[in-house]
Design a protein around this motif. Sequence first.
Motif, PDB file in Angstrom:
ATOM      1  N   ARG A   9     -37.087  34.419  33.628  1.00 59.20           N
ATOM      2  CA  ARG A   9     -35.556  34.104  34.307  1.00 59.20           C
ATOM      3  C   ARG A   9     -35.713  32.149  34.577  1.00 59.20           C
ATOM      4  O   ARG A   9     -37.084  31.757  35.033  1.00 59.20           O
ATOM      5  CB  ARG A   9     -36.046  34.581  35.519  1.00 59.20           C
ATOM      6  CG  ARG A   9     -35.173  36.021  35.174  1.00 59.20           C
ATOM      7  CD  ARG A   9     -34.960  36.865  37.666  1.00 59.20           C
ATOM      8  NE  ARG A   9     -36.584  36.657  37.823  1.00 59.20           N
ATOM      9  CZ  ARG A   9     -36.744  37.265  39.261  1.00 59.20           C
ATOM     10  NH1 ARG A   9     -35.788  37.447  39.955  1.00 59.20           N
ATOM     11  NH2 ARG A   9     -37.879  37.117  39.781  1.00 59.20           N
ATOM     12  N   PRO A  10     -35.231  31.331  34.793  1.00 58.22           N
ATOM     13  CA  PRO A  10     -34.702  30.298  35.219  1.00 58.22           C
ATOM     14  C   PRO A  10     -35.443  29.930  36.466  1.00 58.22           C
ATOM     15  O   PRO A  10     -35.634  31.201  37.503  1.00 58.22           O
ATOM     16  CB  PRO A  10     -33.763  29.834  34.887  1.00 58.22           C
ATOM     17  CG  PRO A  10     -32.507  31.595  35.337  1.00 58.22           C
ATOM     18  CD  PRO A  10     -33.306  32.200  34.450  1.00 58.22           C
ATOM     19  N   MET A  11     -36.084  29.114  36.708  1.00 59.33           N
ATOM     20  CA  MET A  11     -36.746  28.592  38.436  1.00 59.33           C
ATOM     21  C   MET A  11     -35.287  28.788  39.060  1.00 59.33           C
ATOM     22  O   MET A  11     -33.367  28.503  38.542  1.00 59.33           O
ATOM     23  CB  MET A  11     -37.175  26.987  38.051  1.00 59.33           C
ATOM     24  CG  MET A  11     -38.437  27.044  37.751  1.00 59.33           C
ATOM     25  SD  MET A  11     -38.946  26.150  38.541  1.00 59.33           S
ATOM     26  CE  MET A  11     -38.463  24.572  37.300  1.00 59.33           C
ATOM     27  N   SER A  12     -35.219  29.362  39.925  1.00 64.08           N
ATOM     28  CA  SER A  12     -34.363  29.231  41.129  1.00 64.08           C
ATOM     29  C   SER A  12     -33.471  27.913  42.259  1.00 64.08           C
ATOM     30  O   SER A  12     -33.082  28.524  43.042  1.00 64.08           O
ATOM     31  CB  SER A  12     -34.393  30.699  42.155  1.00 64.08           C
ATOM     32  OG  SER A  12     -35.276  30.458  42.838  1.00 64.08           O
ATOM     33  N   PHE A  72     -33.848  25.219  41.155  1.00 62.69           N
ATOM     34  CA  PHE A  72     -32.202  24.204  40.811  1.00 62.69           C
ATOM     35  C   PHE A  72     -31.067  24.540  40.058  1.00 62.69           C
ATOM     36  O   PHE A  72     -31.617  25.451  39.744  1.00 62.69           O
ATOM     37  CB  PHE A  72     -33.418  23.142  39.867  1.00 62.69           C
ATOM     38  CG  PHE A  72     -34.635  22.590  40.132  1.00 62.69           C
ATOM     39  CD1 PHE A  72     -34.348  21.725  40.934  1.00 62.69           C
ATOM     40  CD2 PHE A  72     -36.232  23.159  39.761  1.00 62.69           C
ATOM     41  CE1 PHE A  72     -36.135  21.058  41.410  1.00 62.69           C
ATOM     42  CE2 PHE A  72     -37.098  22.786  40.250  1.00 62.69           C
ATOM     43  CZ  PHE A  72     -36.976  21.558  40.978  1.00 62.69           C
ATOM     44  N   PRO A  73     -30.489  23.752  39.781  1.00 62.63           N
ATOM     45  CA  PRO A  73     -29.339  24.361  38.790  1.00 62.63           C
ATOM     46  C   PRO A  73     -29.429  25.383  37.937  1.00 62.63           C
ATOM     47  O   PRO A  73     -30.347  24.221  36.900  1.00 62.63           O
ATOM     48  CB  PRO A  73     -28.117  23.553  39.959  1.00 62.63           C
ATOM     49  CG  PRO A  73     -28.248  22.702  40.212  1.00 62.63           C
ATOM     50  CD  PRO A  73     -30.492  22.395  40.421  1.00 62.63           C
ATOM     51  N   VAL A  74     -28.687  25.512  37.567  1.00 61.71           N
ATOM     52  CA  VAL A  74     -28.789  26.191  35.533  1.00 61.71           C
ATOM     53  C   VAL A  74     -28.063  25.107  34.439  1.00 61.71           C
ATOM     54  O   VAL A  74     -26.907  25.031  35.059  1.00 61.71           O
ATOM     55  CB  VAL A  74     -28.511  27.832  35.234  1.00 61.71           C
ATOM     56  CG1 VAL A  74     -28.730  28.397  34.346  1.00 61.71           C
ATOM     57  CG2 VAL A  74     -30.090  28.361  36.111  1.00 61.71           C
ATOM     58  N   VAL A  75     -28.534  24.921  33.607  1.00 61.74           N
ATOM     59  CA  VAL A  75     -27.647  24.127  32.751  1.00 61.74           C
ATOM     60  C   VAL A  75     -27.407  25.556  31.895  1.00 61.74           C
ATOM     61  O   VAL A  75     -26.347  24.807  31.543  1.00 61.74           O
ATOM     62  CB  VAL A  75     -28.628  22.766  31.980  1.00 61.74           C
ATOM     63  CG1 VAL A  75     -27.951  22.738  31.228  1.00 61.74           C
ATOM     64  CG2 VAL A  75     -29.069  22.067  33.481  1.00 61.74           C
ATOM     65  N   ARG A  76     -28.429  25.986  31.321  1.00 55.58           N
ATOM     66  CA  ARG A  76     -28.721  27.145  30.096  1.00 55.58           C
ATOM     67  C   ARG A  76     -29.121  27.801  30.517  1.00 55.58           C
ATOM     68  O   ARG A  76     -30.487  27.298  29.922  1.00 55.58           O
ATOM     69  CB  ARG A  76     -27.494  26.484  28.637  1.00 55.58           C
ATOM     70  CG  ARG A  76     -27.188  27.572  28.140  1.00 55.58           C
ATOM     71  CD  ARG A  76     -27.337  26.850  26.767  1.00 55.58           C
ATOM     72  NE  ARG A  76     -26.656  28.306  25.902  1.00 55.58           N
ATOM     73  CZ  ARG A  76     -25.451  28.615  25.250  1.00 55.58           C
ATOM     74  NH1 ARG A  76     -24.843  27.649  25.948  1.00 55.58           N
ATOM     75  NH2 ARG A  76     -25.454  30.027  24.820  1.00 55.58           N
ATOM     76  N   ASP A  77     -29.440  29.464  30.702  1.00 56.97           N
ATOM     77  CA  ASP A  77     -30.338  30.157  29.949  1.00 56.97           C
ATOM     78  C   ASP A  77     -31.974  29.736  30.851  1.00 56.97           C
ATOM     79  O   ASP A  77     -31.771  30.010  32.264  1.00 56.97           O
ATOM     80  CB  ASP A  77     -30.992  30.327  28.367  1.00 56.97           C
ATOM     81  CG  ASP A  77     -30.053  30.505  27.823  1.00 56.97           C
ATOM     82  OD1 ASP A  77     -28.740  31.442  28.285  1.00 56.97           O
ATOM     83  OD2 ASP A  77     -29.543  30.918  26.690  1.00 56.97           O
ATOM     84  N   LEU A  78     -32.483  29.764  30.124  1.00 56.07           N
ATOM     85  CA  LEU A  78     -33.668  29.296  30.844  1.00 56.07           C
ATOM     86  C   LEU A  78     -34.141  27.296  31.508  1.00 56.07           C
ATOM     87  O   LEU A  78     -35.198  27.455  31.752  1.00 56.07           O
ATOM     88  CB  LEU A  78     -35.191  29.615  30.541  1.00 56.07           C
ATOM     89  CG  LEU A  78     -35.203  31.082  30.405  1.00 56.07           C
ATOM     90  CD1 LEU A  78     -36.184  31.502  29.017  1.00 56.07           C
ATOM     91  CD2 LEU A  78     -35.339  32.166  31.099  1.00 56.07           C
ATOM     92  N   CYS A  79     -33.278  26.842  31.069  1.00 56.80           N
ATOM     93  CA  CYS A  79     -33.193  25.443  31.690  1.00 56.80           C
ATOM     94  C   CYS A  79     -32.622  24.736  32.554  1.00 56.80           C
ATOM     95  O   CYS A  79     -31.457  25.562  33.085  1.00 56.80           O
ATOM     96  CB  CYS A  79     -32.147  24.648  30.496  1.00 56.80           C
ATOM     97  SG  CYS A  79     -32.982  24.962  28.700  1.00 56.80           S
ATOM     98  N   VAL A  80     -33.229  24.538  33.610  1.00 56.43           N
ATOM     99  CA  VAL A  80     -32.888  23.975  35.279  1.00 56.43           C
ATOM    100  C   VAL A  80     -32.177  22.202  34.686  1.00 56.43           C
ATOM    101  O   VAL A  80     -32.720  21.689  34.050  1.00 56.43           O
ATOM    102  CB  VAL A  80     -33.295  24.740  36.354  1.00 56.43           C
ATOM    103  CG1 VAL A  80     -33.444  25.977  35.838  1.00 56.43           C
ATOM    104  CG2 VAL A  80     -35.085  23.988  35.743  1.00 56.43           C
ATOM    105  N   ASP A  81     -32.181  22.118  35.916  1.00 57.18           N
ATOM    106  CA  ASP A  81     -31.344  20.329  36.615  1.00 57.18           C
ATOM    107  C   ASP A  81     -32.567  20.194  37.186  1.00 57.18           C
ATOM    108  O   ASP A  81     -32.113  20.360  38.303  1.00 57.18           O
ATOM    109  CB  ASP A  81     -30.153  20.527  35.959  1.00 57.18           C
ATOM    110  CG  ASP A  81     -29.934  19.129  36.805  1.00 57.18           C
ATOM    111  OD1 ASP A  81     -30.922  17.891  36.365  1.00 57.18           O
ATOM    112  OD2 ASP A  81     -28.947  18.517  37.005  1.00 57.18           O
ATOM    113  N   ARG A  82     -33.612  20.049  37.028  1.00 56.60           N
ATOM    114  CA  ARG A  82     -34.600  19.077  37.881  1.00 56.60           C
ATOM    115  C   ARG A  82     -34.849  17.460  38.441  1.00 56.60           C
ATOM    116  O   ARG A  82     -35.434  17.256  38.967  1.00 56.60           O
ATOM    117  CB  ARG A  82     -36.045  19.678  37.559  1.00 56.60           C
ATOM    118  CG  ARG A  82     -36.764  20.803  37.173  1.00 56.60           C
ATOM    119  CD  ARG A  82     -37.796  20.596  36.886  1.00 56.60           C
ATOM    120  NE  ARG A  82     -37.998  19.895  35.348  1.00 56.60           N
ATOM    121  CZ  ARG A  82     -38.945  20.131  34.981  1.00 56.60           C
ATOM    122  NH1 ARG A  82     -39.793  20.508  35.668  1.00 56.60           N
ATOM    123  NH2 ARG A  82     -39.134  19.481  33.942  1.00 56.60           N
TER     124      ARG A  82
END
Length: 275
Positions: free
Chosen positions: A101-104, A106-116
Motif C-alpha cells: 500500500r502507499p504511505m497514508s 502523503f497524497p497519492v499521485v498514482r498507485d504506490l507513488c506519493v507526493d512528499r
Amino acid sequence: MPNRSFTVRVQRQDHPSKPSYWQSFSLNYEASLNITSVLQRIAAKPETQDGAKVTPVAYESGCLEEVCGSCTMRINGRVRQACSALVDRLLEDDPSGIELRPMSKFPVVRDLCVDRYRMFRALERLECWIPVDGYYDMGGGPKQSVQQQEQNYPLSQCMSCGCCLEACPQYQQVSILRQDDETDIEYEQRRDEDLDRHFIGAAPMSQAVLMNSNPTGQAMASQRLESLIAPGGIQNCGKAGNCQAVCPKAIPLMESWGRVNRSATLHVIKKFFDG
Ligand code: SF4
Ligand code: SF4
Ligand code: FES
C-alpha cells in the motif's frame, strides 16, 4: 520453504482524485527477490491473478540500497523501503502473500507513488542547510570535537524517507487541491502557507537540530528556533516515540526532541530578557 508461486495484493489508485481499489498478482517464486524486483516483474507482465490485462503498477525507486528513501511504502502493514524488503523473509512471516500500500500520510499521485512535498517544504521552512558565502576556497571550517561529531553524525544519515511521519499520530495527511481559477504561483503560495500551519514532524525537526549544532550552521540558529516554535512546530509532538521506533536508519529522534526542546526553552528565555 516458500511455495512455487506467491500472491501480491496491491492497493492501486489511478489518479489523486479517484478512489483506490485492490488488484492481486501471482508471481513465480525466485530466491532473493526484493519488493522492487517484484514490482519490476509485475511491470514486465501486468496481468492480475484472474488473467485480466492491467496497467503496470506505478512505484518509485532510485538508489536500490536504502539510501534515497524514494521507494518507501507500506509492506504487510509496516512502513519501510521496497528495495530492502526481501520476499523470502516476508513469506516466512506470512506465507499467505504480500500486501503493498502507499504511505497514508502523503497524497497519492498514482498507485504506490506519493507526493512528499510537505516534508521538503518543512525542511525549507526550517532552513535546513548551511549557508555559504560564495564557492571560493575559504580554507578549513571551524572544528567540531569528536564528541560533537559522534552525536551529530547519526542525524546526517536521514534519507527523508518519511517513515517517521507515517508512524506519527500527530502527523495527519494534508491535501491541498488546486482551484480552477488559480495560476501556478497563486496555488503554490496558498499551498505553502497552508502547509506551514501543520506539524513539521520528526525528520525536519531532527535536521534543524543537526544544522543548529554545526559551527557554521549556528549562524542561523535563532531563525530556525523561531520556526520550530511557530504554529505547527515542536509543541505538537506527543513524545510517544513511534517515529524513532520505525526509523530505518535508527536515528535517535527522541534525543533530538530533547535537544530541540532545551534549545527552544533557552531561546524563549533569552528573548524575554533581551526584550
Ligand atoms: S528520520 Fe528516519 S524515518 Fe524519518 S525521514 Fe529520516 S531516515 Fe526516514
Ligand atoms: S514522538 Fe512526536 S514526532 Fe515522534 S511519533 Fe510521537 S508525536 Fe510524532
Ligand atoms: S530505492 Fe532508494 S531507498 Fe529504496
